[in-house]
Scaffold this motif. Structure first.
Motif, PDB file in Angstrom:
ATOM      1  N   ARG A 147       0.825  -1.206   0.000  1.00  0.00           N
ATOM      2  CA  ARG A 147       0.000   0.000   0.000  1.00  0.00           C
ATOM      3  C   ARG A 147       0.865   1.264   0.000  1.00  0.00           C
ATOM      4  NH1 ARG A 147      -5.208   0.383   0.978  1.00  0.00           N
ATOM      5  NH2 ARG A 147      -5.303  -1.637   2.041  1.00  0.00           N
ATOM      6  N   GLY A 150       0.359   5.773  -0.939  1.00  0.00           N
ATOM      7  CA  GLY A 150      -0.524   6.878  -0.637  1.00  0.00           C
ATOM      8  C   GLY A 150      -1.535   7.199  -1.721  1.00  0.00           C
ATOM      9  N   THR A 151      -1.642   6.337  -2.743  1.00  0.00           N
ATOM     10  CA  THR A 151      -2.588   6.583  -3.839  1.00  0.00           C
ATOM     11  C   THR A 151      -3.485   5.369  -4.024  1.00  0.00           C
ATOM     12  OG1 THR A 151      -1.210   5.600  -5.573  1.00  0.00           O
ATOM     13  CG2 THR A 151      -0.762   7.916  -5.002  1.00  0.00           C
ATOM     14  N   PRO A 152      -4.530   5.483  -4.821  1.00  0.00           N
ATOM     15  CA  PRO A 152      -5.427   4.345  -5.072  1.00  0.00           C
ATOM     16  C   PRO A 152      -4.804   3.248  -5.938  1.00  0.00           C
ATOM     17  CG  PRO A 152      -6.457   6.427  -5.758  1.00  0.00           C
ATOM     18  CD  PRO A 152      -5.044   6.725  -5.375  1.00  0.00           C
ATOM     19  N   HIS A 153      -3.567   3.440  -6.397  1.00  0.00           N
ATOM     20  CA  HIS A 153      -2.886   2.448  -7.234  1.00  0.00           C
ATOM     21  C   HIS A 153      -2.955   1.059  -6.603  1.00  0.00           C
ATOM     22  CE1 HIS A 153       0.794   0.357  -8.751  1.00  0.00           C
ATOM     23  NE2 HIS A 153       0.327   0.805  -9.884  1.00  0.00           N
TER      24      HIS A 153
END
Length: 157
Positions: free
Chosen positions: A84, A86-89
């Motif tokens: 994980r 800090g983005t929705p990636h």
């Protein structure tokens, strides 16, 4: 730890099965541990000549797993790790890999061992990679699951 309640996986003679492993390349230490765990499991199950293919990342696992399944492999093991950020990636890659690998299994009838780690941080991935000091060996577990499922399917056919 997520491994609580896992079934006991006892190796059997799977020497007659054609098995492929497709593994991502990102996070080298974790991925090398997962591949080594898969190789240990394959040896314990008497699979002597598996095909091992590396791809750039976890997103690429489904398309290569599909190609391997279409080539007549009895089981395919998919190994990857997404950590994980800090983005929705993270969500997009995890969902694409999970949905894609599930689709490969359902569309082809070839069991796909799901060894994709979806972790919040590096330590969680290392704890599951089957390395010295790891709490779990997801490479072994995914391989065992694929081989056990191949045996079940063979009994149904």
């Amino acid at each position: 730890m997520s491994g609580h309640g896992a079934p006991e996986q006892k190796p059997f003679d799977a020497s007659g099965l054609r098995v492929a492993v497709v593994a991502a390349s990102w996070h080298t230490e974790v991925m090398d541990g997962l591949v080594a765990g898969a190789e240990r499991a394959l040896a314990a199950y008497s699979v002597s000549e598996p095909t091992i293919v590396r791809v750039p990342g976890t997103f690429e696992l489904p398309v290569v797993a599909l190609a391997l399944a279409q080539q007549g492999y009895d089981a395919v093991v998919a190994l990857g790790v997404v950590i994980r950020g800090g983005t929705p990636h993270f969500d997009y890659v995890c969902n694409a890999a999970t949905d894609g690998l599930n689709r490969v299994a359902l569309d082809t009838g070839v069991p796909i061992g799901f060894g994709v780690l979806t972790c919040d941080d590096d330590q969680q991935a290392l704890d599951r990679a089957g390395l010295e000091g790891s709490k779990e060996d997801k490479g072994w577990e995914a391989t065992s699951a694929a081989l056990d499922t191949a045996r079940v399917l063979a009994g149904l056919r």
